[in-house]
Write an enzyme that holds these catalytic residues in place. Structure first.
Site, mmCIF file in Angstrom:
data_model
loop_
_atom_site.group_PDB
_atom_site.id
_atom_site.type_symbol
_atom_site.label_atom_id
_atom_site.label_comp_id
_atom_site.label_asym_id
_atom_site.label_seq_id
_atom_site.Cartn_x
_atom_site.Cartn_y
_atom_site.Cartn_z
ATOM 1 N N SER A 219 68.256 24.130 13.500
ATOM 2 C CA SER A 219 69.670 24.755 13.451
ATOM 3 C C SER A 219 70.528 23.733 13.013
ATOM 4 O O SER A 219 70.314 22.554 13.232
ATOM 5 C CB SER A 219 69.781 25.377 14.779
ATOM 6 O OG SER A 219 69.971 24.522 15.970
ATOM 7 N N GLU B 194 74.811 22.609 12.953
ATOM 8 C CA GLU B 194 76.288 22.648 13.263
ATOM 9 C C GLU B 194 77.192 22.247 12.343
ATOM 10 O O GLU B 194 77.145 21.144 11.866
ATOM 11 C CB GLU B 194 76.315 21.796 14.665
ATOM 12 C CG GLU B 194 77.670 21.977 15.269
ATOM 13 C CD GLU B 194 77.818 21.436 16.726
ATOM 14 O OE1 GLU B 194 76.978 21.755 17.655
ATOM 15 O OE2 GLU B 194 78.713 20.448 16.967
ATOM 16 N N ASP C 69 86.857 20.809 26.362
ATOM 17 C CA ASP C 69 87.642 19.862 26.736
ATOM 18 C C ASP C 69 89.000 19.957 26.732
ATOM 19 O O ASP C 69 89.393 20.877 25.915
ATOM 20 C CB ASP C 69 87.401 18.356 25.669
ATOM 21 C CG ASP C 69 86.112 17.784 25.734
ATOM 22 O OD1 ASP C 69 85.456 17.698 26.630
ATOM 23 O OD2 ASP C 69 85.525 17.729 24.469
ATOM 24 N N PHE D 291 81.905 7.621 19.115
ATOM 25 C CA PHE D 291 81.617 8.832 19.691
ATOM 26 C C PHE D 291 80.770 8.851 20.894
ATOM 27 O O PHE D 291 80.930 9.441 21.594
ATOM 28 C CB PHE D 291 80.989 9.848 18.531
ATOM 29 C CG PHE D 291 81.011 11.166 18.703
ATOM 30 C CD1 PHE D 291 81.835 11.738 19.666
ATOM 31 C CD2 PHE D 291 79.830 12.048 18.023
ATOM 32 C CE1 PHE D 291 81.579 12.997 19.950
ATOM 33 C CE2 PHE D 291 79.964 13.452 18.192
ATOM 34 C CZ PHE D 291 80.641 13.851 19.318
ATOM 35 N N HIS E 159 68.422 20.587 16.630
ATOM 36 C CA HIS E 159 69.540 20.906 16.404
ATOM 37 C C HIS E 159 70.399 19.681 15.645
ATOM 38 O O HIS E 159 70.660 18.989 16.245
ATOM 39 C CB HIS E 159 70.391 21.398 17.531
ATOM 40 C CG HIS E 159 71.844 21.985 17.182
ATOM 41 N ND1 HIS E 159 71.962 23.383 16.674
ATOM 42 C CD2 HIS E 159 72.994 21.479 17.624
ATOM 43 C CE1 HIS E 159 73.304 23.577 16.538
ATOM 44 N NE2 HIS E 159 73.921 22.461 16.962
#
Length: 306
Positions: A20, A22, A114, A224, A274
């Site tokens: 999958s 994103e 967030d 990140f 993913h």
């Protein structure tokens, strides 16, 4: 170390890999062009689903909805829309969920989200909203027969008191109706495998799909990771050392590193992955090709038939 032929046998003969992907909603016309070029490039790989993220504080709510709705109208992809609890009442969120159902979306990625101020600021539930992800999951399930994915954190959520407490939070999401979980990205597979053991020992049986971040820019990925609580092993830094100004070599190394990570997980029996694409298709496409995935479409079908 397994040979290439052993890898092929595990993938093609017995354990087919499913992916999958994103994306995030575009902010500008140029970014929208990049996004849809990426979607067009990756769609022939027939991902199980593609997800579209939701900005801090619900800041991309309309763009996320428009992107997902367009996917439903114009592609054969199965989109999953991200949805958060932040800065909205239950009625507002329920309205968004209903609008997704009306647009033909049947999969939602439910997240606490967030704060609008960003990572590092304290989360405060909206007085009239869903307090936590488990509440949001239950609310989504009341509105429609959605498939609901939630997040999981192999190195624990940055705000969790402990890994055990974080697993308890995951169990609450499952008890509320979550169908599967997607992990925060990680680079050390042992972290994921140990986490999976702990999750199963806690009685959680839903799929826990590993999230894979192809490293397009090591410095950005490391920053990140620090914000999200993911560790960066020394060997990963060494792989990208000296490549700050060498974009082409960096891409080759990134594809090799991500493919190596996934192949190792395949050897551990993992079949679903993913990919966090960052709206860039070439690196994800190259990794999928290395993993044995091939584009499917009219031309490919005709070639196979011949």
């Amino acid at each position: 170390m397994p040979t290439a032929s052993q890898h092929r046998a595990s993938r093609d003969g017995y354990r087919p890999i499913r992916v999958s992907i994103e994306f995030f909603p575009p902010k500008t016309e140029e970014m929208e062009k990049i996004l849809w070029n990426s979607i067009e490039r990756l769609a022939p790989l027939q991902p199980k689903f593609v997800s579209v993220t939701y900005g801090a504080g619900g800041s991309t709510r309309e763009r996320t909805h428009n992107t997902v709705a367009r996917m439903v109208r114009e592609t054969k992809l199965r989109p999953a829309a991200h949805l958060t609890c932040v800065d909205a009442t239950k009625e507002e969120i329920d309205g968004v969920v209903q609008s997704y159902w009306d647009a033909g979306v049947r999969h939602i990625v439910a997240l606490r989200g967030d704060p609008a101020e960003g990572v590092g600021h304290a989360y405060r539930p909206h007085p009239g909203g869903y307090a936590q992800t488990a509440d949001l999951v239950a609310g989504i399930k009341r509105i429609g027969d959605f498939k609901v994915s939630v997040s999981a954190y192999p190195e624990k959520h940055p705000e969790a008191a402990s890994l055990d407490a974080d697993i308890d939070a995951l169990k609450a999401k499952v008890d509320a109706g979550a169908d599967q979980a997607i992990t925060q990205f990680f680079f050390d597979n042992e972290i994921y495998l140990r986490y999976l053991d702990k999750v199963r020992a806690a009685g959680i049986e839903i799929p826990i799909i590993p999230g894979i971040l192809p490293v397009q820019n090591f410095k950005q990925a490391a920053n990140f990771a620090r914000r999200t609580g993911a560790s960066v092993p020394y060997w990963l830094a060494a792989r990208f050392e000296g490549l700050e100004d060498d974009v082409e070599t960096r891409r080759l190394v990134a594809a090799a590193v991500a493919a190596e990570q996934v192949l190792d997980l395949v050897d551990q029996g993992v079949e679903d992955f993913h990919f966090y694409s960052m709206n860039r298709s070439d690196l994800v496409y190259a990794i999928c090709h290395l993993l044995g995935l091939r584009a499917q479409g009219p031309k490919v079908a005709a070639q196979k038939a011949a």
